[in-house]
Scaffold this motif. Structure first.
Motif, PDB file in Angstrom:
ATOM      1  N   MET A  34      -6.449 -10.778  -7.514  1.00  0.00           N
ATOM      2  CA  MET A  34      -6.984  -9.843  -6.516  1.00  0.00           C
ATOM      3  C   MET A  34      -7.486  -8.565  -7.185  1.00  0.00           C
ATOM      4  SD  MET A  34      -4.356 -10.245  -3.437  1.00  0.00           S
ATOM      5  CE  MET A  34      -4.807 -11.345  -2.101  1.00  0.00           C
ATOM      6  N   GLY A  90       0.317   0.695  -7.111  1.00  0.00           N
ATOM      7  CA  GLY A  90      -0.223  -0.554  -6.565  1.00  0.00           C
ATOM      8  C   GLY A  90       0.461  -0.890  -5.259  1.00  0.00           C
ATOM      9  N   GLY A  91       0.190  -2.096  -4.782  1.00  0.00           N
ATOM     10  CA  GLY A  91       0.739  -2.523  -3.496  1.00  0.00           C
ATOM     11  C   GLY A  91       2.253  -2.611  -3.504  1.00  0.00           C
ATOM     12  N   HIS A 124       3.909 -10.776   0.776  1.00  0.00           N
ATOM     13  CA  HIS A 124       3.904 -10.677  -0.690  1.00  0.00           C
ATOM     14  C   HIS A 124       5.334 -10.469  -1.189  1.00  0.00           C
ATOM     15  CE1 HIS A 124       3.297  -8.635  -4.613  1.00  0.00           C
ATOM     16  NE2 HIS A 124       2.355  -9.569  -4.720  1.00  0.00           N
ATOM     17  N   SER A 126       6.588  -8.508  -3.081  1.00  0.00           N
ATOM     18  CA  SER A 126       7.012  -7.113  -3.285  1.00  0.00           C
ATOM     19  C   SER A 126       8.073  -6.706  -2.251  1.00  0.00           C
ATOM     20  CB  SER A 126       5.808  -6.169  -3.210  1.00  0.00           C
ATOM     21  OG  SER A 126       5.022  -6.437  -2.097  1.00  0.00           O
ATOM     22  N   THR A 172      -1.844 -12.617   0.906  1.00  0.00           N
ATOM     23  CA  THR A 172      -2.080 -12.852  -0.521  1.00  0.00           C
ATOM     24  C   THR A 172      -2.623 -14.262  -0.768  1.00  0.00           C
ATOM     25  OG1 THR A 172      -0.195 -11.424  -0.902  1.00  0.00           O
ATOM     26  CG2 THR A 172      -0.961 -12.707  -2.776  1.00  0.00           C
ATOM     27  N   ASP A 197       0.746  -4.293   5.734  1.00  0.00           N
ATOM     28  CA  ASP A 197       0.376  -4.435   4.327  1.00  0.00           C
ATOM     29  C   ASP A 197      -1.090  -4.884   4.257  1.00  0.00           C
ATOM     30  OD1 ASP A 197       0.022  -4.916   1.692  1.00  0.00           O
ATOM     31  OD2 ASP A 197       1.628  -6.394   1.468  1.00  0.00           O
ATOM     32  N   ALA A 199      -2.878  -4.220   1.525  1.00  0.00           N
ATOM     33  CA  ALA A 199      -3.169  -3.984   0.101  1.00  0.00           C
ATOM     34  C   ALA A 199      -4.498  -4.622  -0.269  1.00  0.00           C
ATOM     35  CB  ALA A 199      -2.042  -4.560  -0.756  1.00  0.00           C
ATOM     36  N   LYS A 234      -7.790  -3.063  -5.764  1.00  0.00           N
ATOM     37  CA  LYS A 234      -8.162  -4.440  -5.409  1.00  0.00           C
ATOM     38  C   LYS A 234      -9.630  -4.412  -4.963  1.00  0.00           C
ATOM     39  CE  LYS A 234      -3.538  -6.278  -4.577  1.00  0.00           C
ATOM     40  NZ  LYS A 234      -2.639  -5.148  -4.891  1.00  0.00           N
TER      41      LYS A 234
HETATM   42  C1  LIG Z   1      -0.856  -8.366   0.448  1.00  0.00           C
HETATM   43  C2  LIG Z   1      -0.354  -7.823  -0.870  1.00  0.00           C
HETATM   44  N1  LIG Z   1       0.539  -6.835  -0.866  1.00  0.00           N
HETATM   45  C3  LIG Z   1       1.020  -6.308  -2.005  1.00  0.00           C
HETATM   46  C4  LIG Z   1       0.603  -6.772  -3.237  1.00  0.00           C
HETATM   47  C5  LIG Z   1       1.154  -6.172  -4.498  1.00  0.00           C
HETATM   48  O1  LIG Z   1       0.193  -5.407  -5.131  1.00  0.00           O
HETATM   49  P1  LIG Z   1       0.343  -4.966  -6.671  1.00  0.00           P
HETATM   50  O2  LIG Z   1       0.295  -6.224  -7.464  1.00  0.00           O
HETATM   51  O3  LIG Z   1      -0.813  -4.054  -6.850  1.00  0.00           O
HETATM   52  O4  LIG Z   1       1.640  -4.276  -6.815  1.00  0.00           O
HETATM   53  C6  LIG Z   1      -0.337  -7.807  -3.286  1.00  0.00           C
HETATM   54  C7  LIG Z   1      -0.809  -8.316  -4.573  1.00  0.00           C
HETATM   55  O5  LIG Z   1      -1.557  -9.213  -4.690  1.00  0.00           O
HETATM   56  C8  LIG Z   1      -0.817  -8.353  -2.064  1.00  0.00           C
HETATM   57  O6  LIG Z   1      -1.691  -9.357  -2.040  1.00  0.00           O
END
Ligand SMILES: Cc1ncc(COP(=O)(O)O)c(C=O)c1O
Length: 385
Positions: A34, A90-91, A124, A126, A172, A197, A199, A234
């Motif tokens: 991404m 980042g996300g 995701h 995360s 994602t 989210d 992201a 992204k």
């Molecule tokens: C929907 C979503 N949220 C969060 C993230 C995490 O982002 P990062 O890899 O920049 O920390 C991603 C990563 O692909 C994602 O697709």
């Protein structure tokens, strides 16, 4: 580390050799990421701000002003007049901040100590990190037959321990948008923090909607939405690392604030202490450089490529998981397992990834994927078939 200094040229040579092992976006073979190559202007600005530290904003007042402007511009895109938040790594960090805000808010105002967060099965990973770090239990909401949150299943798992509900605008694996308007209503009625989210989708859905695409509302115009993750690194073409977390109210930052005694500000709400001002400056620059018009063109172009690939792979007999809402396609060979198909594509130089839910080849058509790459890819997919 060696004892004596090494000549710059020798160091650079060694680094270049190692850099050659990396795949390059410009080769058009990276189909499972991404991220993409940042715009040259954003990179130029980034270098100019490399030494700025937003962890100590009193020393970098100009750069802090830039971050505030970026947060306001992203907030405006997301229908928020007064936005609060930060440009982060980042996300993952943005989601962590959102969940931390939700947890602390619920602890302070509702007395919830052993909280739960409801996330969709498509969330995701995360959020798993966030739950682990914040000592929260994850409760998964099931998806419906279209791979979006099943709203009835979501209602069933709400409890008096729920500190946050999460939905995704641009999943994602499939790039799908959850029924955010309905969920916002549920969250609002139940007085539960609702995090979106976006992201991935945050830098394309608003522009695609402006360009006339029939995509649902996912932003702060929905009263239940408390925070949104939007990553400039992204779809925004900003250099890595640039994630964005936008809050509806300042109190969500306040409930995370800790004293920061030796700095120029009294408190800090971010996870990271010393943090780059370069990401904010580069995002500021690229947003001004493109404007809404530039981002509309970019997002539309990626959707045109996505539609082309979608139609071609159906023509040659592959099974597509769903009609793409954003620039992600997932598909299967009718007789070949996805892992094996990924291996075959890898042997031909394509870097794809395999989605888990459902198992399928997943391709993200970022800005570095051009029509000539897609035509070559279709030829390879035909031969494999
Ligand atoms: C929907 C979503 N949220 C969060 C993230 C995490 O982002 P990062 O890899 O920049 O920390 C991603 C990563 O692909 C994602 O697709």
């Amino acid at each position: 580390m060696q004892d004596k200094p090494i000549d710059k040229q020798d160091i650079l040579k060694e680094l270049e050799e190692l850099h050659k092992l990396d795949y390059k976006y410009s080769d058009g073979r990276i189909l499972g990421s991404m991220c993409t190559e940042a715009h040259p202007f954003a990179k130029e600005v980034y270098f100019k701000f490399l030494d700025t530290n937003l962890g100590d904003p009193g020393l970098f007042k100009g750069t802090k002003h830039i971050e505030t402007e970026v947060i306001n511009s992203i907030g405006e895109l997301l229908s928020l007049d007064e936005a609060y938040g930060n440009i982060v790594t980042g996300g993952t960090e943005a989601n962590l901040m959102a969940i931390r805000a939700a947890r602390n808010h619920a602890r302070k105002y509702k007395g919830i100590v052993d909280g739960e967060i409801i996330i969709p099965e498509s969330a995701h990973f995360s959020f798993k990190k966030a739950a682990d770090m914040l000592n929260l239990k994850i409760v998964e909401a099931k998806l419906d037959e279209n791979y979006k949150i099943d709203v009835d299943a979501l209602k069933d798992v709400i409890s008096d321990k729920t500190v946050a509900i999460v939905a995704i605008a641009g999943t994602t694996e499939l790039g799908l948008i959850d029924p955010i308007e309905e969920i916002s209503k549920i969250a609002f009625e139940n007085n539960i923090y609702f995090h979106v989210d976006a992201a991935f989708g945050g830098f394309s859905i608003p522009f695609l909607r402006m360009a006339g695409y029939d995509l649902p509302v996912f932003d702060f115009s929905l009263p239940g939405v408390c925070s949104i993750t939007v990553d400039p690194h992204k779809m925004g073409l900003a250099p890595i690392p640039a994630g964005g977390i936008i809050f509806r109210k300042e109190e969500y930052l306040e409930v995370m604030a800790v004293d920061s005694p030796y700095l120029t500000v009294k408190t800090q709400s971010t996870i990271v202490g010393t943090r780059l001002g370069a990401s904010s400056a580069a995002t500021f620059a690229i947003m001004k450089y493109f404007g809404k018009e530039g981002y509309c063109d970019l997002a539309e172009n990626m959707m045109k490529n996505t539609r082309f690939l979608y139609e071609e792979i159906i023509k040659i007999g592959y099974d597509v998981v769903c009609r793409p809402e954003l620039n992600i396609i997932a598909f299967n060979h009718p007789k070949m397992e996805a892992g094996l198909l990924a291996e075959k594509l890898e042997k031909r130089g394509w870097k794809v990834s395999v989605a888990k839910c459902p198992v399928a080849i997943r391709m993200v058509l970022m800005n570095h994927i051009k029509m000539n790459h897609l035509k070559e890819l279709v030829e390879d997919l035909k031969e494999i078939f």
